[in-house]
Each structure stands twice: as structure tokens, then as C-alpha cells.
Scaffold this active site. Sequence first.
Site, PDB file in Angstrom:
ATOM      1  N   ASP A  52     -44.540  28.457 -39.520  1.00  0.00           N
ATOM      2  CA  ASP A  52     -43.170  28.731 -39.959  1.00  0.00           C
ATOM      3  C   ASP A  52     -42.570  29.969 -39.304  1.00  0.00           C
ATOM      4  O   ASP A  52     -43.292  30.866 -38.857  1.00  0.00           O
ATOM      5  CB  ASP A  52     -43.150  28.963 -41.484  1.00  0.00           C
ATOM      6  CG  ASP A  52     -43.388  27.686 -42.276  1.00  0.00           C
ATOM      7  OD1 ASP A  52     -43.785  26.669 -41.681  1.00  0.00           O
ATOM      8  OD2 ASP A  52     -43.174  27.728 -43.506  1.00  0.00           O
ATOM      9  N   ASP A  53     -41.251  29.996 -39.315  1.00  0.00           N
ATOM     10  CA  ASP A  53     -40.401  31.176 -39.040  1.00  0.00           C
ATOM     11  C   ASP A  53     -40.061  31.427 -37.574  1.00  0.00           C
ATOM     12  O   ASP A  53     -39.279  32.323 -37.281  1.00  0.00           O
ATOM     13  CB  ASP A  53     -40.988  32.460 -39.642  1.00  0.00           C
ATOM     14  CG  ASP A  53     -41.027  32.449 -41.156  1.00  0.00           C
ATOM     15  OD1 ASP A  53     -40.703  31.399 -41.754  1.00  0.00           O
ATOM     16  OD2 ASP A  53     -41.394  33.474 -41.763  1.00  0.00           O
ATOM     17  N   HIS A 107     -36.620  24.774 -40.801  1.00  0.00           N
ATOM     18  CA  HIS A 107     -36.977  25.749 -41.852  1.00  0.00           C
ATOM     19  C   HIS A 107     -35.714  26.491 -42.315  1.00  0.00           C
ATOM     20  O   HIS A 107     -35.807  27.583 -42.825  1.00  0.00           O
ATOM     21  CB  HIS A 107     -38.023  26.719 -41.286  1.00  0.00           C
ATOM     22  CG  HIS A 107     -38.757  27.536 -42.300  1.00  0.00           C
ATOM     23  ND1 HIS A 107     -39.138  27.055 -43.536  1.00  0.00           N
ATOM     24  CD2 HIS A 107     -39.184  28.828 -42.264  1.00  0.00           C
ATOM     25  CE1 HIS A 107     -39.772  28.018 -44.202  1.00  0.00           C
ATOM     26  NE2 HIS A 107     -39.802  29.094 -43.464  1.00  0.00           N
ATOM     27  N   HIS A 111     -33.350  31.599 -43.343  1.00  0.00           N
ATOM     28  CA  HIS A 111     -34.483  31.885 -44.213  1.00  0.00           C
ATOM     29  C   HIS A 111     -34.087  32.526 -45.545  1.00  0.00           C
ATOM     30  O   HIS A 111     -34.712  33.471 -46.026  1.00  0.00           O
ATOM     31  CB  HIS A 111     -35.504  32.787 -43.497  1.00  0.00           C
ATOM     32  CG  HIS A 111     -36.914  32.576 -43.976  1.00  0.00           C
ATOM     33  ND1 HIS A 111     -37.411  33.161 -45.111  1.00  0.00           N
ATOM     34  CD2 HIS A 111     -37.919  31.824 -43.475  1.00  0.00           C
ATOM     35  CE1 HIS A 111     -38.670  32.786 -45.280  1.00  0.00           C
ATOM     36  NE2 HIS A 111     -38.998  31.971 -44.308  1.00  0.00           N
ATOM     37  N   HIS A 204     -47.962  31.291 -39.897  1.00  0.00           N
ATOM     38  CA  HIS A 204     -46.721  31.764 -39.266  1.00  0.00           C
ATOM     39  C   HIS A 204     -46.977  32.153 -37.816  1.00  0.00           C
ATOM     40  O   HIS A 204     -47.840  33.002 -37.553  1.00  0.00           O
ATOM     41  CB  HIS A 204     -46.155  32.940 -40.063  1.00  0.00           C
ATOM     42  CG  HIS A 204     -45.751  32.572 -41.466  1.00  0.00           C
ATOM     43  ND1 HIS A 204     -46.685  32.382 -42.469  1.00  0.00           N
ATOM     44  CD2 HIS A 204     -44.543  32.313 -42.010  1.00  0.00           C
ATOM     45  CE1 HIS A 204     -46.042  32.032 -43.580  1.00  0.00           C
ATOM     46  NE2 HIS A 204     -44.747  31.989 -43.329  1.00  0.00           N
TER      47      HIS A 204
HETATM   48 ZN   LIG Z   1     -40.677  31.012 -43.794  1.00  0.00          ZN
END
Ligand SMILES: [Zn+2]
Length: 256
Positions: A52-53, A107, A111, A204
Site C-alpha cells: 500500500d501507499d 488506495h 489516503h 507498504h
Molecule cells: Zn495506506
Amino acid sequence: MIFNARATVVVALLGFVFDAFVGVGAAPTSPAALAKVVRSCTQPKVAALTFDDGPFMYTRDAVSILNKYGAKGTFFVNGKNWGCIYDTASVDTLRNTLANGHQVASHTWAHKDLTTLSRPEVVDEMTKSHVAIQRITGVNVAYMRPPFGYYNNQVREVAASLGETIVTWDFDSGDSTGKSVQQQKDQYHQVASQKPNSVLSLQHDVHETSVHQVLEYAIQQLQGAGYELVTLAECLGAQPYHNVGKPESRTSDWHC
Ligand SMILES: [Zn+2]
């Protein structure tokens, strides 16, 4: 299924206007469709590593490490978080991820905790990243992960309008909650030893240690325990995208 993100945006916005219009004094309408929520893989003996991210400066290394082991990963990307998805480096990274057979999913844009936002804000957060991924890569994503794993029925409604299934996880490496490299490795060792039917992980690619110090160990542990490392879609026996078109060329709209 042919599914056009821009048409979806219009439909989502029209749906919002329509809801507002019929909201007062109208007969009860049928409940809006809720996106499905996936927490685990459905196929046996597979592990789906999800990151993620990003995209960020370590994403390309994560892709290279996965490639080295014949493993596939899935990248839940943001529009504007650690970097900007429209930056040249991010565009190249995203296309490189796809070209190497890994999965890309949404995602959200920035965020935010979607459960704290108004409906138009949720539509904006979810649509902007969906559209950005499609412009850059040509794929119309079928999956999204809400930031922090937080969602409510409003989020599920908007996800359904975009054709996105919501995905959480059943294994957390702990890399975003302060676990040390050793603790993260221990988590992988533990899950590999326990041998669950399948693994749907959370980690991540924006953390240097996650990519450079933990990932290779995680792959070795899971493959050593007999798991095939596959994309999220593969671990669900499903398709990653509603359709795959051609990437677009940069325009003045490509900014964060
Ligand atoms: Zn995230």
C-alpha cells in the site's frame, strides 16, 4: 465486462444528484448496491502480498525482488500521498509494475479516512485515483483498499458505483504500526509455520526497510512453506481489471 471509468464518474455523480432530488417526500427507493468486501483469498495454498501507499521510490525495487523469485504482488496505489501519481517517476513506476505482471489497484487519492467524509468527498477521493490509474496504465481497476481498512456503507455504495470490490487483509506485517524489522520477519515466520489455507498480506512499499530488509525474507518463508505467491485477483480466482485499454499520453490534467 466493458466498463468505462469516466462514464462511471458521471453515473456516480448523477446518482448523487438523483438521491438528493428524491430524498424528500419520495417513496422509499431500493437500497443502493453495496460493494463486496474481501478479507481473505479463496484459492488454496496461495499467498497474495499486497503493498500500500505507493508508488514511491522503493516500489521498483519491490517489483525487482518479486520478479527474482517468480512471485507476483499487488500494489494499492494512492494519487497523492508519499508522492504524486502523475510525476514522471511515478508514471514510469506504475507502468513498470504492470509490465512485469503485477496487479495494480486503488488506495484512493489522498489516503483520508473515508468514513469521516461526506458523500461527494468520498466520490472525489475514490474516483480521482481510479481515473488516474486508468489514464496512466489503461487498466480499469476492479479492486480498492480503503485507507486504514476503514469503510462504511457509504464507501461500499461509491465503490459499487465504480465497479470496485473492497479488499482488506488477513495478515499484517506491522510495518506501518511500529514493528521492527525483526518483528516483521517473525510475523512472516509465524504465519508460514502456521500454514493457513491462504495468506492475504498487508505491507507498504513506501518504507525502505519493508522492501530492502523484510520482503526477500517474507517471500522465502512463504515459498518455503509451499505457498505460491500470486496476485490478489489470482488468489480470488477473479479478474484484476474490468478492461484493459491503452495508456493515455500526458495532458495538463495530469497533476496533483
Ligand atoms: Zn495506506
